[in-house]
Design an enzyme around this catalytic site. Structure first.
Site, PDB file in Angstrom:
ATOM      1  CB  CYS A 272      -0.979  -0.005   1.169  1.00 26.90           C
ATOM      2  SG  CYS A 272      -2.199  -1.312   1.052  1.00 26.90           S
ATOM      3  CE  LYS A 274       5.144  -1.217   4.864  1.00 24.05           C
ATOM      4  NZ  LYS A 274       3.952  -1.780   4.205  1.00 24.05           N
ATOM      5  CB  THR A 275       8.679   0.340  -1.033  1.00 23.95           C
ATOM      6  OG1 THR A 275       8.620  -0.738  -0.106  1.00 23.95           O
ATOM      7  CG2 THR A 275      10.046   0.380  -1.668  1.00 23.95           C
ATOM      8  CB  SER A 276       6.028   3.797  -3.945  1.00 28.46           C
ATOM      9  OG  SER A 276       4.816   3.626  -3.310  1.00 28.46           O
ATOM     10  CG  ASP A 289       8.336  -4.068   5.627  1.00 28.36           C
ATOM     11  OD1 ASP A 289       7.223  -3.721   5.193  1.00 28.36           O
ATOM     12  OD2 ASP A 289       8.564  -5.208   6.040  1.00 28.36           O
TER      13      ASP A 289
HETATM   14  N1  GTP Z   1      -2.741   4.149  -7.386  1.00 34.95           N
HETATM   15  C1  GTP Z   1      -1.640   4.237  -6.662  1.00 34.95           C
HETATM   16  N2  GTP Z   1      -0.872   3.147  -6.470  1.00 34.95           N
HETATM   17  C2  GTP Z   1       0.228   3.274  -5.703  1.00 34.95           C
HETATM   18  C3  GTP Z   1       0.594   4.501  -5.111  1.00 34.95           C
HETATM   19  N3  GTP Z   1       1.716   4.314  -4.389  1.00 34.95           N
HETATM   20  C4  GTP Z   1       2.042   3.020  -4.523  1.00 34.95           C
HETATM   21  N4  GTP Z   1       1.160   2.381  -5.321  1.00 34.95           N
HETATM   22  C5  GTP Z   1       1.183   0.965  -5.706  1.00 34.95           C
HETATM   23  O1  GTP Z   1       1.151   0.173  -4.536  1.00 34.95           O
HETATM   24  C6  GTP Z   1       1.886  -1.019  -4.728  1.00 34.95           C
HETATM   25  C7  GTP Z   1       2.816  -1.359  -3.569  1.00 34.95           C
HETATM   26  O2  GTP Z   1       3.496  -0.319  -3.049  1.00 34.95           O
HETATM   27  P1  GTP Z   1       4.790  -0.492  -2.103  1.00 34.95           P
HETATM   28  O3  GTP Z   1       5.226   0.879  -1.780  1.00 34.95           O
HETATM   29  O4  GTP Z   1       5.795  -1.358  -2.743  1.00 34.95           O
HETATM   30  O5  GTP Z   1       4.180  -1.293  -0.848  1.00 34.95           O
HETATM   31  P2  GTP Z   1       4.713  -1.461   0.648  1.00 34.95           P
HETATM   32  O6  GTP Z   1       3.772  -0.725   1.537  1.00 34.95           O
HETATM   33  O7  GTP Z   1       6.143  -1.107   0.728  1.00 34.95           O
HETATM   34  O8  GTP Z   1       4.459  -3.034   0.859  1.00 34.95           O
HETATM   35  P3  GTP Z   1       5.171  -4.238   1.640  1.00 34.95           P
HETATM   36  O9  GTP Z   1       6.579  -4.344   1.163  1.00 34.95           O
HETATM   37  O10 GTP Z   1       4.325  -5.402   1.158  1.00 34.95           O
HETATM   38  O11 GTP Z   1       5.021  -4.051   3.107  1.00 34.95           O
HETATM   39  C8  GTP Z   1       2.641  -0.878  -6.028  1.00 34.95           C
HETATM   40  O12 GTP Z   1       2.020  -1.718  -6.967  1.00 34.95           O
HETATM   41  C9  GTP Z   1       2.482   0.576  -6.390  1.00 34.95           C
HETATM   42  O13 GTP Z   1       2.434   0.779  -7.772  1.00 34.95           O
HETATM   43  C10 GTP Z   1      -0.234   5.653  -5.363  1.00 34.95           C
HETATM   44  O14 GTP Z   1       0.031   6.761  -4.896  1.00 34.95           O
HETATM   45  N5  GTP Z   1      -1.325   5.462  -6.127  1.00 34.95           N
HETATM   46  O1  OAA Z   2       6.759  -9.812   4.503  1.00 35.46           O
HETATM   47  C1  OAA Z   2       6.532  -9.853   3.300  1.00 35.46           C
HETATM   48  O2  OAA Z   2       6.193 -10.855   2.651  1.00 35.46           O
HETATM   49  C2  OAA Z   2       6.732  -8.617   2.522  1.00 35.46           C
HETATM   50  C3  OAA Z   2       6.158  -7.481   3.195  1.00 35.46           C
HETATM   51  O3  OAA Z   2       6.811  -6.507   3.464  1.00 35.46           O
HETATM   52  C4  OAA Z   2       4.743  -7.569   3.599  1.00 35.46           C
HETATM   53  O4  OAA Z   2       4.014  -8.468   3.150  1.00 35.46           O
HETATM   54  O5  OAA Z   2       4.334  -6.690   4.369  1.00 35.46           O
HETATM   55 MN    MN Z   3       5.706  -5.168   4.828  1.00 38.48          MN
END
Ligand code: GTP
Ligand code: OAA
Ligand code: MN
Length: 625
Positions: A272, A274-276, A289
Site C-alpha cells: 500500500c 510504504k516503499t514508494s 518496512d
Molecule cells: N494508485 C496508486 N498506487 C500506488 C501509489 N503508491 C504506490 N502504489 C502501488 O502500490 C503497490 C505497492 O506499493 P509499495 O510501496 O511497494 O508497498 P509497501 O507498503 O512497501 O508493501 P510491503 O513491502 O508489502 O510491506 C505498487 O504496486 C504501487 O504501484 C499511489 O500513490 N497510487
Molecule cells: O513480509 C513480506 O512478505 C513482505 C512485506 O513486506 C509484507 O508483506 O508486508
Molecule cells: Mn511489509
C-alpha cells in the site's frame, strides 16, 4: 555430555571453533538439539567475515535456488507457483492452552510444537544447514536485538545478508547476556525447479514463550526470512511488555525549508505504498518496512530494524520510481524473485518498457496467454514479485540515520491504506489520542496480493499491523496511548489515502502526489502553515497545496481537483465509525474505554457538520466558517 561436547562431534573442526567462540550455553543447547533433529549432511556457520557471506551466495547458485542474470551480481530466485505470498492461514501463534484471542490465529503451544517437530524430523537429510547470526536494529544500540537463524535455504540466508546487519561479533560480545531470537527454517523437499514441493505441509509457527519461530515447506520471503515478518511478531510482544513501539512502518527524512529535515514514519498495509513513499527521490529513505520507536529523554526516536529492501517490483518504472529503476539497472547485489527472465534480463509487469512475449517466470516456461491450472491467465511476473537489495546502494539513503545508535527524532507518524471512498488524501489529527484512535486503530484497507487469498476486500487492519499482531489488540492500543505519557513532545499524527477513486473507478490522485502531502506534513510539524479545521482533523488549504504542487512537481493543481479530493464525505465517514465501533465492541472486546469516547466525539462532530452543510462538505465551505 554437555551441548558443546555434542556439537564438537557433529560439526567439522572449523565450524565448531566458530560456535565455541560464542560463550552462550543457551545457544549451544538450541543448536545441538536442532542439528541432531534436522539431520543435515553438512553444517556451515557464518561469521561476519565477508568470505562466509560469499560462501552463502555461491551456495545459492550451486544448489540452484538462484540463477545468474546478465548484469553482474544480479540473480533470480523462484518460489513455487502456489507459494508467492504470506500464508496467513498456516501462520499460527503458539500459546499455552491455545487460548483464543480475537483476530489472532492461535494454536495450543504443545500441540503446535509437536506438529512442527514431526514435520521437521530429518527434513535436512542430504542438505546443508546454514547457521547465521544477525541483529535487528543498529548494532550495539538500545534498539539491537540479536538473532540466530538456522536454514537449509541458501536463498533465505543470502537474503538475510542483504537485509540485516551481521551479528556474529555481537553474539561474541554479548556472550551469556544476549536475549536473542531463534529461527528454524526448512524449505522442505524441493521439486526440479528447486521450489518447495510439500505446500500442503507448509507451516509457520511462532512460539511466543520461547521467542522462537519455525517455518517449513515454504520459500517465499514473508514466510521464511526470520528477521522480517517472523521476528516482527516477537518484537511486537516485547515492545508492548516494555513500553515502546515495534511497527510496520517506513522511516524517512523529509526536507523542509532552509535545510531543515524532519523524520516521518508511515504505517500502510503490505502493498500500500510504504516503499514508494520512502523512495521519493528528493527525500531521504531510512527504512521501508519495519521501525522501532523508543522513548528517550522524552523524545520518540526511531530506527530501521533492517538495512535493506525486500520491495515490490510490479509497477516500478523510470518515471515514477527513478531511483529504484536506476538501482535495479546497476551492477550491485540484487536478488529478483518471481519475475520474467528472457536472455538473462529480468522483466516485470507495468515496468513502462516493452516486455518479451516468452521466457521463464514463476510458472516455469512462460508465453503470453499461458493459463494456470485454475484457468487464469498468467502475467509476465507475479504481482508480489520482489527485489532484494541493500539500502546502501540508494543515492537517496540517509546512512547516518540508518546507523545512528540513538535513532532519529520522529516528527510525524502517518497511517494509511487502500480506501476508495472515505478518507481524504491527507489530514492531521487534533492530538495524539485522536490520531492513534481514529487514524491508527480505525485503519481499514483493501486486501492485496501480498497475502494468499482474495484481493480488493475492505478489511479492518489497525496500524497496518493486524497480520503480524501477537498480543491482544486492546493491550496493543493501550500501549500506544500510554506511549504519549513518556514523551515531552509527541510526534504529530497524520493519515493519508493514496487510493481514492471517482464513480468510474479512476484514481483521483497521481502516484507522485504523495510527495506534496509529505511537504505539507513537514510544514505542519513546525507550525509553518495554517490548516482547515474539519470534523475529522485538519486538512490543507487549497492555496498551500497549489503552491507546493508547483514547487515540488511543477504542476498546476486545480481548485476542482482539490475540492473533489478533500470533500468531507459524511455518510462514508459515519458508516466507517459504525463498523469500527462494532468491531471493537463485539469482536475485540477488551478495548480501552477512551477508544469509544474518541469515536463518539468524532461521530458527534460529523453529525453537527451534516446538519449545517449536508452530506458532502466542500473544503471551501469549511474554510470560510
Ligand atoms: N494508485 C496508486 N498506487 C500506488 C501509489 N503508491 C504506490 N502504489 C502501488 O502500490 C503497490 C505497492 O506499493 P509499495 O510501496 O511497494 O508497498 P509497501 O507498503 O512497501 O508493501 P510491503 O513491502 O508489502 O510491506 C505498487 O504496486 C504501487 O504501484 C499511489 O500513490 N497510487
Ligand atoms: O513480509 C513480506 O512478505 C513482505 C512485506 O513486506 C509484507 O508483506 O508486508
Ligand atoms: Mn511489509
Amino acid at each position: 555430555m554437555n551441548a558443546l561436547e555434542r556439537l564438537e562431534k557433529l560439526l567439522d573442526k572449523e565450524q565448531f571453533e566458530k560456535i565455541k567462540a560464542i560463550d552462550n550455553p543457551e545457544l549451544h543447547k538450541f543448536l545441538v538439539e536442532w542439528i541432531e533433529w534436522l539431520e543435515p549432511s553438512k553444517v556451515f556457520v557464518c561469521t561476519d567475515n565477508e568470505e562466509d557471506e560469499f560462501y552463502v551466495r555461491w551456495k545459492a547458485l550451486y544448489y540452484g535456488e538462484e540463477k545468474i542474470l546478465e548484469t553482474p551480481n544480479h540473480t533470480v530466485h523462484y518460489d513455487n507457483y502456489y507459494d508467492q505470498a504470506r500464508d496467513k492461514a498456516n501462520t499460527k501463534l503458539l500459546v499455552p492452552g491455545g487460548k483464543k484471542i480475537p483476530f489472532l490465529n492461535t494454536k495450543d503451544r504443545d500441540e503446535g510444537l509437536k506438529e512442527i517437530r514431526e514435520l521437521m524430523k530429518g527434513v535436512m537429510r542430504g542438505k546443508e544447514l546454514f547457521v547465521c547470526f544477525f541483529v535487528l536494529g543498529p548494532k550495539n544500540s538500545v534498539f539491537t536485538i540479536p538473532a540466530v537463524q538456522l536454514t537449509d535455504s541458501a536463498y533465505v540466508a543470502h537474503s538475510e545478508f542483504i537485509l540485516y546487519r551481521k551479528g556474529y561479533e555481537e553474539f561474541k560480545r554479548l556472550g551469556r547476556s544476549a536475549r536473542f531470537f531463534k529461527f528454524v527454517h526448512s524449505a522442505g523437499e524441493l521439486d526440479e525447479r528447486k521450489t518447495s514441493k510439500n505446500l500442503d505441509k507448509r507451516r509457520i509457527y511462532i512460539d511466543l514463550v520461547d521467542e522462537t519461530v519455525y517455518s517449513v515447506n515454504t520459500q517465499y520471503g514473508g514466510n521464511t526470512i526470520g528477521l522480517k515478518k517472523l521476528a516482527f511478531r516477537l518484537t511486537i510482544q516485547r515492545a508492548v511488555r516494555e513500553g515502546w513501539l515495534s511497527e510496520h512502518m517506513f522511516l524517512m527524512g523529509v526536507n523542509g525549508p532552509n535545510g531543515r529535515k524532519t523524520y516521518f514514519t508511515g504505517a500502510y498495509p503490505s502493498m500500500c505504498g510504504k516503499t514508494s513513499t520512502a523512495m521519493i527521490s528528493w527525500e531521504n529513505i531510512v527504512g521501508d518496512d519495519l521501525t522501532f520507536i523508543v522513548p528517550m529523554n522524552g523524545i520518540a526516536r526511531g530506527a530501521n530494524v533492517e538495512k535493506g529492501v525486500f520491495g515490490i517490483i510490479q509497477g516500478v518504472n523510470p518515471e515514477d520510481d527513478p531511483i529504484i529503476w536506476q538501482v535495479l539497472h546497476s551492477p550491485v547485489e540484487i536478488i529478483f524473485s518471481n519475475v520474467l527472465v528472457k536472455d538473462g534480463k529480468p522483466y516485470w509487469n507495468e515496468m513502462g518498457v516493452p516486455i518479451p512475449g516468452e521466457g521463464e517466470n514463476h510458472s516455469g516456461e512462460w508465453w503470453r496467454g499461458k493459463k494456470d491450472a485454475e484457468g487464469n491467465e498468467i502475467p509476465p511476473s507475479h504481482k508480489n514479485a520482489r527485489f532484494t537489495v541493500s539500502l546502501e546502494h540508494f543515492p537517496n539513503v540517509d546512512l547516518e540515520a540508518l546507523e545512528a545508535p540513538c535513532g532519529v527524532e520522529v516528527g510525524g507518524m502517518i497511517f494509511g491504506g487502500r480506501d476508495k471512498d472515505t478518507w481524504p488524501p491527507v489530514r492531521e489529527a487534533f492530538d495524539w489520542k485522536h490520531g492513534v484512535i481514529t487514524m491508527g486503530a480505525a485503519l481499514e484497507s483493501e486486501t492485496t496480493a501480498a497475502t494468499l487469498g482474495k484481493e480488493g476486500v475492505r478489511a479492518f487492519n489497525p496500524m497496518a499491523i493486524l497480520d503480524f499482531m501477537s498480543v491482544p489488540l486492546g493491550e496493543y492500543i493501550e500501549n500506544y496511548l500510554e506511549f504519549e505519557k513518556k514523551l515531552r513532545k509527541a510526534p504529530k499524527i497524520f493519515a493519508v489515502n493514496y487510493f481514492l477513486r471517482d464513480e468510474d473507478g479512476n484514481w483521483l490522485n497521481h502516484k507522485l502526489d504523495k510527495a506534496v502531502w509529505l511537504k505539507w506534513m513537514e510544514l505542519r510539524v513546525h507550525g509553518d502553515v495554517d490548516a482547515i479545521d474539519t470534523p475529522i482533523g485538519y486538512i490543507p488549504k487549497y492555496g498551500d497545496l497549489a503552491r507546493l504542487f508547483r514547487e515540488v512537481l511543477n504542476k498546476d493543481y486545480s481548485r476542482e481537483d482539490y475540492e473533489k479530493q478533500f470533500t468531507i464525505r459524511v455518510p462514508e465517514l459515519l458508516a466507517k465509525i459504525e463498523r469500527i465501533e462494532k468491531i471493537y465492541r463485539e469482536q475485540v472486546k477488551e478495548a480501552p474505554e477512551e477508544l469509544f469516547q474518541v469515536l463518539e466525539e468524532e461521530r458527534k462532530r460529523l453529525l453537527e457538520a451534516r446538519e449545517k452543510y449536508g452530506d458532502y462538505i466542500s473544503p471551501f465551505q469549511l474554510e470560510k466558517a
